[in-house]
Every structure is written in C-alpha cells, then in structure tokens.
Motif scaffolding. Structure first.
Motif, short mmCIF file in Angstrom:
data_model
loop_
_atom_site.label_atom_id
_atom_site.label_comp_id
_atom_site.label_asym_id
_atom_site.label_seq_id
_atom_site.Cartn_x
_atom_site.Cartn_y
_atom_site.Cartn_z
N VAL A 57 45.46 36.71 22.73
CA VAL A 57 45.69 38.12 23.24
C VAL A 57 46.40 38.27 24.38
O VAL A 57 47.14 39.23 24.61
CB VAL A 57 43.90 38.62 23.43
N ALA A 58 46.24 37.37 25.61
CA ALA A 58 47.08 37.43 26.69
C ALA A 58 48.66 37.33 26.09
O ALA A 58 49.50 37.95 26.81
CB ALA A 58 46.60 36.40 28.08
N ASP A 59 48.80 36.67 25.27
CA ASP A 59 50.08 36.30 24.67
C ASP A 59 50.74 37.51 24.19
O ASP A 59 52.02 37.97 24.39
CB ASP A 59 50.22 34.89 23.94
N ILE A 60 49.83 37.82 23.36
CA ILE A 60 50.31 39.30 22.69
C ILE A 60 50.59 40.23 23.49
O ILE A 60 51.76 41.26 23.45
CB ILE A 60 49.30 39.79 21.50
N ILE A 61 49.76 40.72 24.47
CA ILE A 61 50.07 41.65 25.74
C ILE A 61 51.46 41.34 26.47
O ILE A 61 52.13 42.22 26.62
CB ILE A 61 49.11 41.72 26.76
N SER A 62 51.60 40.08 26.82
CA SER A 62 52.92 39.91 27.49
C SER A 62 54.04 39.90 26.50
O SER A 62 54.98 40.52 27.15
CB SER A 62 52.96 38.39 27.94
N ASN A 63 54.06 39.40 25.50
CA ASN A 63 55.13 39.50 24.38
C ASN A 63 55.74 40.91 24.01
O ASN A 63 56.59 41.27 24.24
CB ASN A 63 55.02 38.67 23.29
N ALA A 64 54.44 41.74 23.96
CA ALA A 64 54.84 43.11 23.66
C ALA A 64 55.38 43.70 25.02
O ALA A 64 56.50 44.65 24.75
CB ALA A 64 53.38 43.95 23.31
N TYR A 65 54.92 43.42 26.12
CA TYR A 65 55.63 44.13 27.23
C TYR A 65 56.97 44.00 27.39
O TYR A 65 57.71 44.72 27.50
CB TYR A 65 54.68 43.74 28.47
N PHE A 66 57.29 42.59 27.16
CA PHE A 66 58.68 42.03 27.71
C PHE A 66 59.58 42.35 26.22
O PHE A 66 60.65 42.79 26.59
CB PHE A 66 58.74 40.54 27.97
N LYS A 67 59.07 42.31 25.17
CA LYS A 67 60.05 42.70 23.91
C LYS A 67 60.45 44.15 24.08
O LYS A 67 61.55 44.33 23.67
CB LYS A 67 59.24 42.19 22.56
N CYS A 68 59.42 45.03 24.44
CA CYS A 68 59.56 46.25 24.50
C CYS A 68 60.69 46.60 25.58
O CYS A 68 61.85 47.29 25.35
CB CYS A 68 58.32 47.11 24.94
N LEU A 69 60.57 46.10 26.79
CA LEU A 69 61.79 46.16 27.73
C LEU A 69 62.96 45.61 27.12
O LEU A 69 63.96 46.66 27.42
CB LEU A 69 61.22 45.53 29.00
N ALA A 70 63.07 44.52 26.53
CA ALA A 70 64.26 44.08 26.22
C ALA A 70 64.82 44.96 24.98
O ALA A 70 66.12 45.34 25.05
CB ALA A 70 63.97 42.70 25.55
N GLN A 71 63.95 45.41 24.11
CA GLN A 71 64.59 46.14 23.14
C GLN A 71 65.29 47.70 23.74
O GLN A 71 66.11 48.36 23.26
CB GLN A 71 63.53 46.80 22.09
N PHE A 72 64.57 48.29 24.77
CA PHE A 72 64.91 49.62 25.25
C PHE A 72 66.22 49.23 26.24
O PHE A 72 66.66 50.00 26.34
CB PHE A 72 63.81 50.29 26.18
N GLY A 73 66.21 48.27 26.75
CA GLY A 73 67.47 47.79 27.66
C GLY A 73 67.64 48.65 28.73
O GLY A 73 66.57 49.13 29.18
N ALA A 120 59.14 35.13 32.25
CA ALA A 120 58.23 36.24 32.77
C ALA A 120 57.13 36.27 31.69
O ALA A 120 56.01 36.54 32.15
CB ALA A 120 59.22 37.35 32.69
N THR A 121 57.47 36.26 30.50
CA THR A 121 56.28 36.44 29.47
C THR A 121 55.14 35.31 29.59
O THR A 121 53.98 35.64 29.67
CB THR A 121 56.92 36.32 28.13
N SER A 122 55.73 34.06 29.92
CA SER A 122 54.63 32.87 30.08
C SER A 122 53.88 33.11 31.36
O SER A 122 52.81 32.93 31.44
CB SER A 122 55.60 31.53 30.05
N VAL A 123 54.44 33.64 32.22
CA VAL A 123 53.73 33.68 33.64
C VAL A 123 52.91 34.67 33.58
O VAL A 123 51.78 34.59 34.01
CB VAL A 123 54.70 33.69 34.72
N LEU A 124 53.14 35.75 32.89
CA LEU A 124 52.03 37.21 32.77
C LEU A 124 51.07 36.60 31.94
O LEU A 124 49.88 36.89 32.26
CB LEU A 124 53.21 38.26 31.96
N THR A 125 51.20 35.83 30.90
CA THR A 125 50.06 35.40 30.10
C THR A 125 49.24 34.41 30.78
O THR A 125 48.04 34.61 30.80
CB THR A 125 50.86 34.46 28.84
#
Length: 194
Positions: free
Chosen positions: A84-100, A174-179
């Motif tokens: 669950v922590a990994d999903i939260i982290s991945n969603a956060y950073f993937k969203c930022l990457a997509q929006f650029g 960043a994703t790994s640290v947030l997880t």
C-alpha cells in the motif's frame, strides 16, 4: 458548433494547458485563451472569472486526475503495508512525472494567491484522508495521531518531489524513500494507549 457548457469548459482547459506547455504560464491570460479556443472574451470570463480562477481550474484538474489514479490503485491494493505504501508513493511520483513542468508552472503562477492557498488546503485534506483510509488497517496509531502523521508524510513527499524535479535525486529514489518513510511511520509510530 455550439458546445454544452461543461464541454466548452473542458475544451478551454485543454487549450489553456497547451498554452502553458508551449508558451509558459506567463502567457496564459483569459484573452489569449479566448483567442486560441475560438471563443469570445466574455465566454472565457464567464467560465473562469479571473486569470487566477483559470489557473486554479487547471491545477484542480491535474490534482483530480491524481486522486482518481490513487483511488483506483488503492482499490486493487494487496492487504500488506509495504504494498500500500508503494502504491501511494508510485502514484504520487508518477503523477508528477506525467504532468511535468506544466504543473510546476501553474503552481508557480499561483504562488501567494488566496485562490491557490484555498485549493491547496482542500487538496491536502483530500490526500490526507486518502492516506489515512489506506493506512489505517495497518496502524496502531489512534485517529488523532494518524492524521498528523499523514500530513507529515505528505510534506515529505512534496520535499522529495521538489528535490527530484531539481535533479538532486531520481524519481526511483524519491519513490523508494517515501515508501520507506510511510512504512516506518505507520509501523513504528506512537501507538494507541492500551
């Protein structure tokens, strides 16, 4: 062809995002939007009232997409804290990457405005509630403790995102640290009184 009001608004938001992407947020005004979208200035003002209103609408659209992605991902999440922590982290950073850079440009253009502050408070509450709901099953934290922990985790996510966008760390780190921070905060945080 005359579009329905909500369809016209979405069309104008698409055009506004193109302007930000191709020319920068400083070039986005209700006048330039009206010209590029092929509508009259009064139509643009009717939908957004002010430039800040337009920028907030764009920012809200980006954030709504993130919330939708996160909710969808959490519905499919395994019942294990790290997952669950990994999903939260991945969603956060993937969203930022997509929006650029568009998201950063919109946010920067709104810095210090009351509209942006209100939108950020609203979205922070939505994010924190999503995190609390997702993490509650794995936590011994009392309700009044879990919420501030999630607020702190969101602050950590924002700081990590800033560092990643500046090139100081990779998105993967960043994703790994947030997880790791999420798991540690929830699993090892102050516990409920027994």
């Amino acid at each position: 062809m005359k579009l329905k009001r909500d369809m016209r608004r979405e069309q104008m938001l698409d055009v506004a995002m193109e302007i930000v992407r191709n020319q920068g947020a400083d070039e986005l005004t209700l006048g330039t939007l009206a010209a590029k979208a092929g509508v009259s200035r009064p139509i643009a003002y009717e939908h957004f009232s002010t430039r800040a209103g337009l920028l907030v609408a764009l920012f809200k659209r980006l954030e709504d997409n993130y919330v939708h992605w996160l909710r969808s991902a959490l519905r499919e999440a395994p019942t294990e804290l790290t997952a669950v922590a990994d999903i939260i982290s991945n969603a956060y950073f993937k969203c930022l990457a997509q929006f650029g850079p568009e998201a950063l440009a919109i946010s920067a253009a709104l810095k210090g405005t009351e509209e942006m502050a209100a939108q950020q408070r609203l979205m922070r509450n939505v994010y924190v509630e999503l995190m609390c709901d997702a993490l509650w099953p794995f936590s011994d934290l009392e309700d009044e403790r879990l919420r501030p922990v999630c607020v702190g985790l969101l602050g950590a996510a924002e700081a990590l995102a800033s560092e990643a966008q500046a090139g100081g760390i990779s998105q993967q780190i960043a994703t790994s640290v947030l997880t790791s921070l999420i798991v540690k905060a929830v699993a090892d945080g102050p516990h409920k009184a027994r």
